[in-house]
Each structure stands twice: as structure tokens, then as C-alpha cells.
Design a protein around this motif. Sequence first.
Motif: not given
Length: 431
Positions: A156-184
Motif C-alpha cells: 500500500v505504500a506504493n500509493l505515494c509513488v502513484c500520487g507523485a505521478l498524478l498531474r493536475p490539469i487546468r481546464v482551458k476555460k479557467e485559464v482564459e478567464e484568469e488571463e482575462a481578469n489579469e488583463c482587466s
Amino acid sequence: MFIHDSPLMCISIFFVEFQVQFGADYAATAWIHSLVDCTTMLCAPVGSLVGNRWSCRVAVMLGGVLSSCGLLLSSFSTSLVMLYFTIGILTGLGFALCYTPAIALVGCYFQERKALAYGIALSGSGIGTFVLAPVAQLLIELYSWRGALLILSAFVANLCVCGALLRPIRVKKEVEEEEANECSDEKQPCDDSSQDEELSKEIKDNLLLGRLASCLKKRWCFLSCKEYDFLLLPGFLGLAISFLFLASGCSLPFVYLVSYALSAGISHQHAAFLMSILGVIDILGNITFGWLTDRRCLKPYRLFCYIFSVAMEGLCCLFTPLLRSFPLLVPFAILYGYFDGAYVALIPVVTSDLVGTAYLSSALGAIYFLHAIPYLVSPPIGGWLVDITGSYTATFFLSGCALLTSAVVLSTVTWIRCCHQQAKTPPLQSV
């Protein structure tokens, strides 16, 4: 899911060993399984919050450490009470931190073939049960239950290895909204060219401090009202009520199938092999139902497919007391495993269809939280029924009735919603 769910499913293999070692009855021993299930589901919102505030990677790695330590300490247990704490609470808390973030991350990655993606991801549970059930029985025979738990803790300790391999993703819509807010935000100091450089510098510093404060507030403030707006949806409330009955019945076959087989005169290896069959067919249910409900013809009817699979599970449990030999229990393991995999794969899909991807992690945390109390009380109640009746008939009847009630409740709520929507829809006027 392979590393996370398979030890959880195989705890029932240790059931008889714990009874013999500590001289306990069925009800007292069943508290171990019920506590680990209850803690996993009760703390599921904690896993959602940790994943939302930091990352899925942090949540899964922390959960891997806690669950491995729990199994490690369990191998040195001298009483059932100690097992209640080490396996039931500590390991359950670790599994809770891993479960919800890992499932929610799949929904963020896949939008088109979401049901199939969840089916493949959750099939790891079935693969793990198929592989680990006979391995755990072999480890018990070779090294006793203490040595088997010690080896499982390293696994079960191998869950730490699996967790290290997880890569969070950011949805394109959220990135565009943040960029628009920064520009404003940046346009405000730039438009006023009459101000001197010192004033614009001060404004920029204030903006940076404001952004930093909002980021820290978002990261460290655990409770947000907006994250739980979905709780007021009528459809979600009906789904939540049905989950209470579902959780009351679905865990009992996993807890008592091996013990029931042994009481029918089946050998230990064949009894453990029933769990392996259940696990491998669970994989087929995950993948095939995920693939089928992604088809255009069935995609609008995912909820009805979920209701059908839960109802079939309930019928399987009602007929279990008639099966008293290994050849007869094999079809039960096949059918129950298939429909168990089917509904498990559809839980996050149906939830996502109802609340949306933005609320998926919090909604899954709330749903698994609803499993907690039924998971806590149903295995001891099943064990108590075995103790007072001397057979497993009442226990499997309880499981089947709870599953069928869950299907009936959700069917009724869905029918009421459909009638309400049709009443709201204005009739077409003829020209």
C-alpha cells in the motif's frame, strides 16, 4: 485503484483469522471492516478539500503514508480494539485522502468518453481483488495474518509513488478567464498616463498584494459556500437518499461471502477464489458498462442503467441463501461482480451529469460521506443476524432488500422529476 481498493476488498479474507486469534463473535469482528469502510467514506470530504486546496498529488501521497502505517501497526495488534484503531481508523483515513481526489481527477481529464474513462480507472479495483485475494490467502498460510498485513503495508505504500505521478490539469476555460481578469486588472493603472511612475508603482504593488492575499485565502480557507451549492438541487437530494440504502446493502456480500462459503463446506482456497472471480468480473462491469453508456443511444439513459444494475445486485443477494456449493456460488460471484462494477463506474458519471464538472470533487466527497454510517452499522448488524439465527439467510436478505429499495427510491424520484419537467414544458400550439 489497484493499490487502493484491493486491500480494502480483501480484508474479509482475514475475518476468520481474527475470530480465531481473539476468540470474538461475528458482530465484534465485523466492526473492523465496517470501521475502515465508514472512515473511508466519512472522511471523503476531507480528501476533496485537501485536493481542492493543495493538489490531488498531495492528498494521495499523504493518504498513502497513513494507510501504510495503519496496516503496519495492525500486524503488531494484540486485541480487536487495537485493530479497530489501526485498520479501521488510521488506514481508513489514508484511503479517504486517496479516493476522492483520484476519482475527481479523471473527470477533469476526460469530457467526451467520461463513462469509459471511469470504467477503465475503476477497473483497477477489480484487478486488484482478483490478484490480491488468492495472494493474501497464500500469505496468511505462509506467514500468518501478521506477516500478511506487514507485506500488505509495504504494498500500500506504493500509493505515494502513484500520487507523485498524478498531474493536475487546468481546464482551458479557467485559464482564459484568469488571463482575462489579469488583463482587466492591469489596464486600470496603465490607462491613466497622467500619473507619475511612483504612483503607478504603488498601484501595481497593491494589486500584487491583493492577488497574493486572495490566493492565500483560497488555499487556506477550507470551507466555501459556493462549493456546496449543489446540495440544494432536488435531483441530488433524491440521489443522496438512494445512496443511503445502497451503502446499507452493498458491503455485506464482500464481508460475508468468504465466511458463508466456508460455512457451506467449501475450502479456504475456493472461498478466496470466489472473491477473485468477483474481482475480475468487476473489471468487465466497469469497462463494458462504461463503454455502453458512452454510446449515443444509451448516453441519455445513464441514470436508468445505474438503477438497473443496482436492482440486479439486489436480486442476486436474495437468491444467495439457496446456493450451498462452489459451482452454484460461482454464478453469484459473476453476476454480483459484473453489476457491482457497472454501478460503481456510473456513480461519478451520474453525479457529474447532475452537478457538473465544477462541483464534481465536492459532490463526490458528499456522496461518499453518505456511505459512512451505513458502512459502519450494516456489517455488525449482519454479524448480529448470523449470531442469533445461526445462518446467513437474514444477512443476505437484508442486503438484497436494501439494494432494491435504493433502486426503487431513485426510480421514484426520477419519475417525479420527469413529470415535473413535462408539466413545466408548454404544449406545442398548432398553426
